[in-house]
Design an enzyme around this catalytic site. Structure first.
Site, PDB file in Angstrom:
ATOM      1  N   SER A  32       0.796  -1.224   0.000  1.00  0.00           N
ATOM      2  CA  SER A  32       0.000   0.000   0.000  1.00  0.00           C
ATOM      3  C   SER A  32       0.821   1.263   0.000  1.00  0.00           C
ATOM      4  O   SER A  32       0.306   2.327  -0.288  1.00  0.00           O
ATOM      5  CB  SER A  32      -0.932   0.016   1.231  1.00  0.00           C
ATOM      6  OG  SER A  32      -1.816  -1.081   1.175  1.00  0.00           O
ATOM      7  N   SER A  33       2.087   1.215   0.325  1.00  0.00           N
ATOM      8  CA  SER A  33       2.887   2.434   0.383  1.00  0.00           C
ATOM      9  C   SER A  33       4.353   2.079   0.222  1.00  0.00           C
ATOM     10  O   SER A  33       4.772   0.932   0.427  1.00  0.00           O
ATOM     11  CB  SER A  33       2.663   3.180   1.708  1.00  0.00           C
ATOM     12  OG  SER A  33       3.155   2.404   2.785  1.00  0.00           O
TER      13      SER A  33
END
Length: 718
Positions: A32-33
């Site tokens: 996600s990041s």
């Protein structure tokens, strides 16, 4: 039918055919990041494990490709999916034989993407594999199983998200959820919110709110802070200087956020800004936030945080800023235009609709108030009523000065106290700035003295910093000295005497050159809630109802200028008096003097009657003075289609001066009577109709027509 295809991973070799091994094996890890990639090593271990599993299934290590989707924003968004887009591209181009992941349903973030990937893999003959087995999307049972897994994964993500949001909201309802703090607040390590321990930071915040309470507009507060070199204290949120104060110049957006933030009134507020999906911009996760009205906030708990102002002051500030917006329902901020009553006037004829201001010249000095509600909104009729601005402004100003006269001394004392309080706040701020500058200089001195003299690379820089700090302290000391000379902390005896003297002569203060139109409008809006006006017919009288702050109402009549004598409410009495004086043998000069003495006034432009105005009135009604009696009536008998100047003026309903003007312009056919200076006008029925049409055209029609003529000047006029 063999059941081998449903056995666990590694035992479904019959699904993996040579054409699959001829293409690449893609290892896909979704994150996600970028922070997960940099700080969480588990994803790296998963990549190695999946690559080893691909080799166990028969793929050479040179044919294993790792795609790491590290540009995603969150599990709930489908934006910025660079890794997934690359995966789809590789599958579409037929360069992939198998896609391996830790869990098949996590390959995509939404059901739409998941089923699109299944369709592409089915068309391209690509296999999917996870620890549960190897799947061929071309087989119905495998496709059904993969679809169920995707649906359950999407529902699971939704439930997880809802549980997280519910827990977050429950924590906010208890006032325990950490919210971003505005200027003037800090959070202790324990989580407790306190006022900024820096005294100067607290003082600046209080100065902002007190200045807005006194000046009333954001622009005025911003100008005040800039004029007095006041900077705002901002705590740094990240980087090496995290938690330290930076002094930044004020700006309108920051001041607006401060005045709208309920935290300053002690409220714990959550959900002021909420996300509307329709306003989100793809690729920008922070977009789509909308400020909601107070009634739609998710949580609002009073008295949970330390306050700079009271809740009543906060509500008053928000209402004041809403009233400063120029809308149909609010008066707008006071401006420097000449119209004192803008935003306060309501029409008493059509349901108290707001009256607008119209300026008659480019300088904005001549103005009037117009109600054109039905004309603007429905396109029917003309203006409801029009009132000349100066006359109405003067009437309301007189009422206001008369109302505040009994409290003039009390107001003057309050003004003196307010001036002293303002100077004391500025003086305290200057002393705090000086104290901070002296501390910085002393700290630079200590750093210089503690350095080793032999380390010249460091000592030279510390010496430069010490000199800069000393120069800044000296500059502030000089500025503070000038400030105390220009604005001492307390008022002198002469200044107090001057304020009390002005209290006894409020009109002089009102008309003083130093009093701006914005100041006058501000006072009117403090004292008056609204003003309802209605013209009595077409006369010069205007019925005025003033609704004062608090609801009390007073009524009265103002006098406006009108265009014609017959519009005056006392016109019948005026005509009767003029007839009596003419019958008594008075001259036009004598009649004008008597009318002025008895209080009769002309409609506009002049404050007293002149002989020529009396003469026009006499001619319109065929009256003769003592000087005119005995003269032959040269125009006593005229043929049909012939007119005298007074007769034509009466027939057209316009002043005789206008008839003479038209004769001189050549718009009327006329000639002098034999042995007389009187004009004989020739006008049949058709010409009379043309004259009536000319009379009905708007003012300035022929002045504008000159600009529309061709360059050679050969234009036509109607």
């Amino acid at each position: 039918m063999s059941l081998g295809r449903y056995r666990p991973w590694g035992q479904s070799q019959e699904k993996i055919r040579p054409e699959h091994r001829d293409r690449a094996a893609v290892v896909y890890v979704r994150q996600s990041s970028r922070q997960q990639v940099l700080e969480h090593s588990e994803s790296t271990r998963l990549q190695y494990a999946l690559a080893e599993r691909a080799a166990a299934l028969g793929w050479a290590r040179s044919r294993v490709v790792v795609i790491d989707d590290d540009l995603g924003v969150s599990a709930a968004t489908a934006d910025a999916r660079a890794g997934f887009a690359r995966l789809v591209t590789e599958v579409t181009m037929g360069r992939v034989g198998i896609v391996l992941g830790i869990e098949m349903s996590r390959l995509a973030r939404t059901g739409r993407d998941w089923h699109q990937l299944l369709e592409l893999c089915s068309l391209s003959g690509v296999l999917l594999a996870d620890p549960d087995g190897v799947y061929d999307p071309g087989f119905y049972n495998d496709r059904l199983l993969l679809g169920l897994k995707g649906t359950m994964s999407e529902a699971e993500l939704y439930l997880i998200r809802q549980r997280m949001l519910s827990g977050k909201l429950a924590k906010a309802e208890r006032g325990e959820l950490a919210i971003p703090l505005p200027i003037g607040y800090v959070r202790r390590p324990s989580g407790e919110v306190i006022l900024d321990p820096d005294e100067q930071a607290q003082h600046v915040v209080r100065l902002v709110f007190s200045t807005f309470a006194r000046l009333g507009t954001l622009n005025a507060v911003l100008r005040y802070l800039v004029e007095h070199q006041v900077q705002l204290p901002v705590r740094v949120h990240g980087g090496p200087a995290k938690g330290e104060i930076e002094w930044r110049r004020p700006n309108r957006e920051t001041l607006q956020i401060m005045l709208h933030n309920p935290v300053y009134a002690g409220y714990y507020a959550y959900g002021r800004r909420q996300v509307e999906p329709r306003r989100k911009v793809p690729g920008r996760p922070s977009t789509g936030r909308v400020v909601k009205p107070t009634g739609e906030w998710l949580v609002l708990l009073p008295g949970r945080l330390p306050a700079y102002i009271t809740a009543e002051q906060y509500e008053a500030n928000v209402a004041r800023m809403a009233a400063n917006r120029q809308t149909a329902a609010t008066p707008g901020a006071p401006r420097d235009g000449s119209a004192l009553l803008s935003g306060l006037l309501r029409c008493g004829r059509c349901g108290e609709h707001r009256m607008s201001v119209r300026y008659h010249d480019g300088r904005g000095s001549a103005h009037g108030y117009v109600c054109a509600f039905y004309q603007v909104n429905y396109g029917t009729g003309g203006p409801c009523q029009h009132i000349a601005g100066p006359a109405l402004d003067a009437y309301v100003t007189g009422q206001v000065l008369e109302a505040v006269a009994p409290a003039a001394l009390e107001v003057s004392l309050a003004a003196a106290g307010q001036a002293e309080a303002e100077r004391a706040m500025l003086d305290k701020l200057w002393r705090q700035r000086l104290e901070r500058a002296r501390y910085a200089a002393d700290r630079a001195r200590r750093q210089y003295q503690l350095a080793e003299p032999e380390n010249r690379l460091v000592v030279r820089q510390l010496e430069t910093d010490w000199e800069a700090a000393l120069a800044e302290a000296d500059r502030l000391q000089a500025d503070y000295q000038r400030f105390t000379e220009e604005l001492p902390k307390t008022l002198t005896a002469a200044e107090r005497a001057a304020i009390q003297a002005l209290a006894s002569d409020l009109p002089r203060v009102w008309d003083a050159p130093s009093t701006t139109q914005a100041d006058r409008k501000e006072l009117l809006r403090i004292l008056i809630e609204k003003i309802t006006v209605a013209v009595a017919g077409t006369s010069e009288l205007v019925d005025v109802t003033i609704t004062w702050a608090g609801g009390h109402q007073t009524t009265g009549q103002a006098v406006r200028p009108v265009a014609r004598l017959d519009q005056l409410s006392y016109y019948p009495a005026l005509l009767t008096r003029v007839t009596e004086l003419a019958e008594a043998g008075c001259t036009t000069r004598q009649i004008a003097g008597i009318l002025n003495t008895e209080g009769f006034r002309p409609p506009k432009r002049t404050s007293q009657f002149r002989p020529d105005q009396v003469r026009i009135l006499l001619n319109q009604h065929d009256l003769r003075t003592r000087q005119q009696r005995g003269r032959p009536a040269a125009l006593a008998s005229l043929a049909p289609g012939q007119w005298s100047v007074p007769g034509l003026a009466a027939a057209l309903g316009m002043p005789t001066a206008t008839v003479y003007n038209w004769i001189y312009r050549g718009w009327i056919t006329a000639q002098h009577a034999p042995a007389s200076k009187c004009w004989i006008i020739t006008a049949d029925a058709a010409e009379m109709q043309q004259l009536r049409e000319r009379r009905d055209r708007p003012a300035g029609f022929y002045a504008r027509a000159r600009w529309n003529q061709p360059a050679n000047g050969q234009g036509t006029r109607q």
